[in-house]
Enzyme design. Structure first.
Site, PDB file in Angstrom:
ATOM      1  N   ARG A   1       0.911  -1.155   0.008  1.00 12.73           N
ATOM      2  CA  ARG A   1      -0.133  -0.133  -0.081  1.00 12.73           C
ATOM      3  C   ARG A   1       0.919   1.318   0.084  1.00 12.73           C
ATOM      4  O   ARG A   1       2.090   1.282   0.673  1.00 12.73           O
ATOM      5  CB  ARG A   1      -0.972   0.078   1.129  1.00 12.73           C
TER       6      ARG A   1
ATOM      7  N   GLU B   1      -4.110   7.845  -5.172  1.00 12.00           N
ATOM      8  CA  GLU B   1      -4.203   6.955  -6.240  1.00 12.00           C
ATOM      9  C   GLU B   1      -5.425   7.464  -7.002  1.00 12.00           C
ATOM     10  O   GLU B   1      -6.446   7.648  -5.922  1.00 12.00           O
ATOM     11  CB  GLU B   1      -4.453   5.540  -6.037  1.00 12.00           C
TER      12      GLU B   1
ATOM     13  N   HIS C   1      -1.210   0.409  -9.473  1.00 13.67           N
ATOM     14  CA  HIS C   1      -1.545  -0.510  -8.644  1.00 13.67           C
ATOM     15  C   HIS C   1      -2.304  -1.854  -9.467  1.00 13.67           C
ATOM     16  O   HIS C   1      -3.535  -1.813  -9.364  1.00 13.67           O
ATOM     17  CB  HIS C   1      -2.709   0.148  -7.768  1.00 13.67           C
TER      18      HIS C   1
HETATM   19  C1  GLV Z   1      -4.918  -5.203  -3.812  1.00 12.32           C
HETATM   20  O1  GLV Z   1      -4.269  -4.091  -3.395  1.00 12.32           O
HETATM   21  C2  GLV Z   1      -5.405  -5.851  -2.984  1.00 12.32           C
HETATM   22  O2  GLV Z   1      -5.194  -5.681  -1.840  1.00 12.32           O
HETATM   23  O3  GLV Z   1      -5.883  -7.042  -3.236  1.00 12.32           O
END
Ligand code: GLV
Ligand code: GLV
Length: 339
Positions: free
Chosen positions: A245, A274, A293
């Protein structure tokens, strides 16, 4: 006796295969835009819903949960669930599920993609060729052109040794790397042996690793875990990779580290904000490889995640404990099911 199906609000288009399965048990409403539902929309939709399937872009806070009087289950389409106030959900008897396991390989593969791309400057090299710089310089081949860092034989530091961290370690063995790891909990000795990974404290890991890769969830404890003080402990010339994250890293401190050359580069799939704006100062560094991401973004994985969301919703509708329940204590507050 006829009884109507419970209502589920699904905040983005999942795969049809999963939606079809969910429809056997639920009245389904899908938010079919490419952008997330605005907070106020989410709020009003969840007031009417018995169940929800959410994404990490949906902020599910306590106020919203308290107003959602009929809501019994939130099936998150992600392994991370830092967007949901789980503690509050548990108090209210709302089940929260996630999608662990099915995205382990995809995310570990992306971490490795970023490690190699950063170490070998692949994105920079692509731009160099594509935009004609290679042609203009008439270099052909030069002993010192586009030099990167070798990965084989180096030390890899894995912060967070869950499923993804362990998968990253397995791949590292193919590069004959020395593997250090840090986590709040130490692995059983046998597993450490199998992975060839040595448990160390975070400071030692940062001091000794050539590459540091992050695989922790975002919590109060891991927020800005990699701050200026910690970045200063890293080896000069080390690489930092983040597929966890964004907020696990203090971005401003990272920018300082890159600007002042403490690090050789960074590979970042996740960001404190984001989508990352194109004029963000991190985009100015050509030794930083950026991605939007996409850790779990393979066809196979995203489909499996959707199926697991369906499994969780269906189990709950049948009065069973969902297979990947996050807040296990919720069963003491309320049994699974809509009765
Ligand atoms: C993506 O970032 C997830 O947590 O699956
Ligand atoms: C996620 O699945 C993890 O445990 O790393």
């Amino acid at each position: 006796m006829t009884c109507s199906k419970p209502k589920v609000f699904i905040t983005r288009e999942l795969f049809d295969e999963a939606i079809e399965r969910i429809k056997k048990y639920y009245d389904v409403e899908v938010w079919d835009r490419y952008t997330p539902p605005p907070y106020e929309v989410l709020r009003s939709k969840l007031k009417e819903a018995d169940a929800a399937a959410t994404l990490l872009t949906d902020k599910i806070d306590c106020k919203l949960l308290e107003e959602a009087k009929n809501l019994r289950i939130i099936a998150q389409y992600a392994v991370g669930y830092d967007n949901i106030d789980v503690e509050c959900a548990t108090k209210l008897g709302i089940y929260v599920t996630n999608t662990p396991g099915v995205l382990t390989e995809a995310t570990a593969e992306l971490a490795w993609t970023l490690i190699l791309a950063t170490a070998r400057r692949v994105v920079e090299a692509d731009v160099y060729v594509r935009w004609g710089e290679w042609w203009r310089t008439k270099t052909g081949w030069h002993p010192k052109m586009m030099l990167g860092t070798q990965v084989t034989g180096k030390t890899l530091g894995i912060v967070g040794m869950g499923r993804i961290g362990r998968r990253v370690a397995k791949i590292a063995k193919g590069f004959d790397m020395k593997i250090l790891y840090y986590d709040v909990a130490r692995l059983p000795e046998e597993l450490e042996k199998e992975l060839g990974a040595k448990y160390v404290d975070l400071d030692t890991l940062l001091r000794e690793s050539d590459i540091v890769t992050l695989h922790v969830p975002l919590t109060k404890e891991t927020y800005h875990l990699i701050n200026e003080e910690r970045l200063r402990k890293m080896k000069k010339g080390a690489i930092l990779v983040n597929t966890s994250r964004g907020a696990v890293v203090d971005t401003n401190a990272l920018i300082k580290a890159l600007r002042e050359g403490w690090l050789a580069g960074a590979g970042l799939d996740v960001h404190e904000s984001e989508p990352l704006p194109p004029n963000h100062s991190i985009t100015a560094f050509n030794n930083v490889v950026l991605a939007p991401h996409i850790g779990s973004a393979t066809y196979e994985t995203r489909l499996a995640m959707a199926m697991l969301v369906a499994d969780n919703l269906i189990a709950f509708a049948e009065g069973r404990t969902p297979p990947t329940l996050v807040n296990k204590d919720v069963v003491k507050v309320r049994p699974p099911g809509f009765k």
